[in-house]
Design a protein around this motif. Structure first.
Motif, mmCIF file in Angstrom:
data_model
loop_
_atom_site.group_PDB
_atom_site.id
_atom_site.type_symbol
_atom_site.label_atom_id
_atom_site.label_comp_id
_atom_site.label_asym_id
_atom_site.label_seq_id
_atom_site.Cartn_x
_atom_site.Cartn_y
_atom_site.Cartn_z
ATOM 1 N N UNK A 34 0.828 -1.203 0.000
ATOM 2 C CA UNK A 34 0.000 0.000 0.000
ATOM 3 C C UNK A 34 0.866 1.258 0.000
ATOM 4 N N UNK A 35 1.948 1.247 0.762
ATOM 5 C CA UNK A 35 2.860 2.395 0.812
ATOM 6 C C UNK A 35 3.542 2.598 -0.541
ATOM 7 N N UNK A 36 3.947 1.515 -1.178
ATOM 8 C CA UNK A 36 4.594 1.613 -2.490
ATOM 9 C C UNK A 36 3.650 2.218 -3.522
ATOM 10 N N UNK A 37 2.392 1.762 -3.509
ATOM 11 C CA UNK A 37 1.397 2.346 -4.409
ATOM 12 C C UNK A 37 1.171 3.816 -4.101
ATOM 13 N N UNK A 60 12.334 4.328 4.774
ATOM 14 C CA UNK A 60 11.109 3.638 4.370
ATOM 15 C C UNK A 60 10.109 3.663 5.521
ATOM 16 N N UNK A 61 8.828 3.617 5.171
ATOM 17 C CA UNK A 61 7.764 3.627 6.180
ATOM 18 C C UNK A 61 7.866 2.365 7.029
ATOM 19 N N UNK A 62 7.799 2.531 8.341
ATOM 20 C CA UNK A 62 7.889 1.399 9.255
ATOM 21 C C UNK A 62 6.489 0.894 9.604
ATOM 22 N N UNK A 63 6.389 -0.388 9.907
ATOM 23 C CA UNK A 63 5.125 -1.010 10.312
ATOM 24 C C UNK A 63 5.238 -1.328 11.796
ATOM 25 N N UNK A 64 4.416 -0.694 12.618
ATOM 26 C CA UNK A 64 4.541 -0.771 14.070
ATOM 27 C C UNK A 64 3.395 -1.554 14.702
ATOM 28 N N UNK A 65 3.686 -2.073 15.891
ATOM 29 C CA UNK A 65 2.644 -2.517 16.814
ATOM 30 C C UNK A 65 2.235 -1.325 17.675
ATOM 31 N N UNK A 66 1.192 -1.493 18.463
ATOM 32 C CA UNK A 66 0.783 -0.424 19.372
ATOM 33 C C UNK A 66 1.895 -0.111 20.376
ATOM 34 N N UNK A 67 2.552 -1.158 20.839
ATOM 35 C CA UNK A 67 3.617 -0.969 21.820
ATOM 36 C C UNK A 67 4.774 -0.181 21.216
ATOM 37 N N UNK A 89 5.520 12.945 15.076
ATOM 38 C CA UNK A 89 5.631 12.438 16.442
ATOM 39 C C UNK A 89 6.556 11.231 16.558
ATOM 40 N N UNK A 90 6.936 10.632 15.439
ATOM 41 C CA UNK A 90 7.772 9.437 15.490
ATOM 42 C C UNK A 90 9.243 9.738 15.295
ATOM 43 N N UNK A 91 10.036 8.670 15.298
ATOM 44 C CA UNK A 91 11.477 8.797 15.135
ATOM 45 C C UNK A 91 11.908 8.600 13.691
ATOM 46 N N UNK A 92 11.003 8.158 12.829
ATOM 47 C CA UNK A 92 11.331 7.862 11.440
ATOM 48 C C UNK A 92 10.722 8.924 10.539
ATOM 49 N N UNK A 93 11.573 9.641 9.797
ATOM 50 C CA UNK A 93 11.088 10.730 8.948
ATOM 51 C C UNK A 93 10.129 10.239 7.882
ATOM 52 N N UNK A 94 10.303 8.991 7.427
ATOM 53 C CA UNK A 94 9.435 8.453 6.377
ATOM 54 C C UNK A 94 8.060 8.069 6.896
ATOM 55 N N UNK A 95 7.874 8.046 8.209
ATOM 56 C CA UNK A 95 6.581 7.742 8.791
ATOM 57 C C UNK A 95 6.458 6.298 9.243
ATOM 58 N N UNK A 96 5.317 5.983 9.834
ATOM 59 C CA UNK A 96 5.042 4.629 10.327
ATOM 60 C C UNK A 96 3.535 4.440 10.404
ATOM 61 N N UNK A 97 3.085 3.196 10.281
ATOM 62 C CA UNK A 97 1.668 2.856 10.365
ATOM 63 C C UNK A 97 1.477 1.729 11.368
ATOM 64 N N UNK A 98 0.414 1.821 12.171
ATOM 65 C CA UNK A 98 0.091 0.811 13.180
ATOM 66 C C UNK A 98 -0.923 -0.138 12.546
#
Length: 521
Positions: A111-114, A131-138, A235-244
């Protein structure tokens, strides 16, 4: 409460090993002190689960002695490790998913690539590094809490200093070398020289109390947020973003929309934010400056704080939490604060409006429910979700960018001249368009009418009526089609897939009635 009940409470609160140790220590106390503890316990003890969470956070912070407390005070007014530990404890208590499955991770990355491909033609900004990171809630809690702490530190510092002043000036110097219990009870604990000042003790207790509140709030927010740019801020540490990913899937289930479409939509939102912040280096520092300026002007009502302290059951972090909550002790906002708050809201609205503009253009050919998803997102921001409520209660920041619809129309109208000209406005804050016709780079003029309209979920006719820099309704409507948002949302959210009319037969907007009648309905 009898001894058997107290014994069981200790086991529940501290665990079988530590609880038995606490019971053995209780048995060694003089009879008069034991009787006093039993009588006090009869009035009610803390919930064992909450107490276990507190001590877990305390141990995770390395706060085992008064000397540890002295050392942690030098690192700032918020004990981030304590907040993280409590947030993680809260997250594990409900629907806990410790890992992201390989399939979910692959779906999100696709989805991020698209999203990056779709966005290439809608802006001049390149993808953010990494690259966008994929996170858990924790992971979300662990990686965003330092940023929350940084935003909150100026306000928390003022709160803790005021708390120390109130305690020292109005309650007197009553600590002469030992303190009872943790901060209450009859068991004395020696205090090092550097911590004997009661003001220092109260400053630490205030920091601990706020850290616990922040951790509890983060534990709740972790179930609601869907990306690291959800608040419009990095709010995160990764400039490319992250999704939970767990929250993305649950959001799709709530809306009853295909999960892959929702993944693509939220990936567009996250990647668009990341590209903007990576390409506009002055933007994060400007938000930080405005928030610091707001915090610097915060005034504390010392009488309210004293009242909160008098109502506290003891001098422990839980009891005095009300004294370090701005909802209870903040004085009325100053004119400077109101002006700064309006600047923050309008700048955030310009960010979110630009994101909405480019996301709509990138996804309109790919996402069938794009208009409804964008409108839902605007309304969530206008009314305030868990993150906005946390900013209000803990920092006193009421950030509701209710002019997002207006800002999106402004950016859409500018797109008619080309994305290069539109995005060039981000080269300097003085080039940004005004909202509400103000003269500054981000207008602080009163735009309460549009704020009320968005907060109430006004129709698209209201949103299209608001235009900027002399551009009329025609240009805005040409850039984007007019949508009956209320009817579309009702179709999306109604359980029976209704046709947009109410149960009483009311006719929706656009049926031929006059504008006044439609709005009255």
């Amino acid at each position: 409460m009898d001894e058997n009940q107290l014994h069981q409470w200790m086991l529940d609160a501290f665990g079988p090993f530590e609880g038995e140790q606490a019971w053995q220590q209780f048995q060694k106390l003089p009879d008069n002190i034991k009787q006093q503890l039993l009588e006090n316990s009869a009035t009610g003890l803390p919930d064992p689960q909450q107490l276990r969470s507190f001590f877990t956070a305390l141990n995770a912070s390395g706060l085992r002695t008064m000397s540890d407390m002295d050392a942690v005070m030098k690192d700032g007014p918020i004990i981030v490790d304590m907040s993280k530990a409590l947030a993680d404890e809260r997250i594990r208590q409900k629907d806990y998913q410790p890992n992201v499955t390989a399939r979910d991770a692959d779906d999100m990355r696709a989805a991020v690539s698209e999203a990056n491909l779709w966005l290439d033609s809608t802006m001049i900004f390149d993808p953010a590094p990494g690259s966008v990171e994929i996170w858990t809630r924790e992971q979300w809690a662990d990686k965003t809490l330092p940023r929350w702490a940084k935003l909150a530190s100026p306000v928390v510092g003022r709160l803790c200093s005021s708390l120390a002043d109130v305690f020292q000036q109005r309650f007197g110097d009553q600590m002469q070398g030992e303190v009872s219990g943790l901060f209450a009870g009859p068991v004395p604990i020696p205090i090092p020289d550097s911590m004997r000042n009661p003001g220092t003790i109260m400053r630490f207790v205030g920091s601990m109390s706020f850290s616990l509140q922040l951790g509890a709030a983060a534990g709740e927010m972790a179930a609601e947020v869907r990306g690291s740019y959800d608040q419009g801020l990095p709010m995160g540490t990764n400039a490319a973003g992250a999704l939970i990913v767990q929250n993305v899937k649950e959001y799709a289930h709530q809306l009853d929309i295909d999960v892959h479409e929702v993944m693509s939509f939220l990936a567009l939102i996250e990647v668009a934010h990341a590209r903007l912040y990576a390409a506009v280096p002055w933007l994060p520092s400007r938000f930080e400056t405005l928030i610091y300026k707001y915090a610097r002007s915060t005034s504390i009502d010392l009488d309210s704080m004293e009242s909160q302290l008098r109502d506290a059951a003891g001098m422990d972090p839980e009891s005095i939490s009300g004294a370090v909550n701005l909802s209870n002790v903040a004085a009325e906002k100053t004119p400077e604060q109101r002006e700064v708050l309006k600047s923050i809201e309008n700048l955030l609205a310009l960010v979110e409006g630009w994101v909405d503009c480019v996301v709509w253009r990138a996804g309109m050919a790919h996402l069938p429910h794009l208009d409804q998803l964008l409108e839902m997102r605007r309304r969530e921001r206008a009314t305030g979700g868990p993150a906005e409520q946390t900013l209000e209660s803990l920092l006193g920041l009421e950030i509701h960018p209710r002019t997002i619809r207006q800002a999106a129309d402004v950016w859409s109208a500018m797109t008619a001249d080309g994305v290069e000209d539109r995005d060039a406005h981000w080269n300097h804050p003085d080039l940004l368009p005004s909202l509400g016709g103000g003269e500054s780079e981000v207008s602080t003029a009163d735009d309460g009418a549009s704020a009320d309209a968005d907060a109430a979920g006004a129709s698209a006719d209201d949103g299209a009526a608001a235009s900027a820099d002399g551009m009329g309704e025609a240009s805005a409507s040409e850039a984007r089609p007019s949508i009956d948002w209320d009817a579309e949302l009702e179709k999306l959210l109604s359980e029976d897939g209704g046709d947009g009319t109410g149960d009483d037969g009311d006719t929706p907007e656009g049926s031929g009635e006059s504008d006044d009648d439609a709005h009255n309905d």
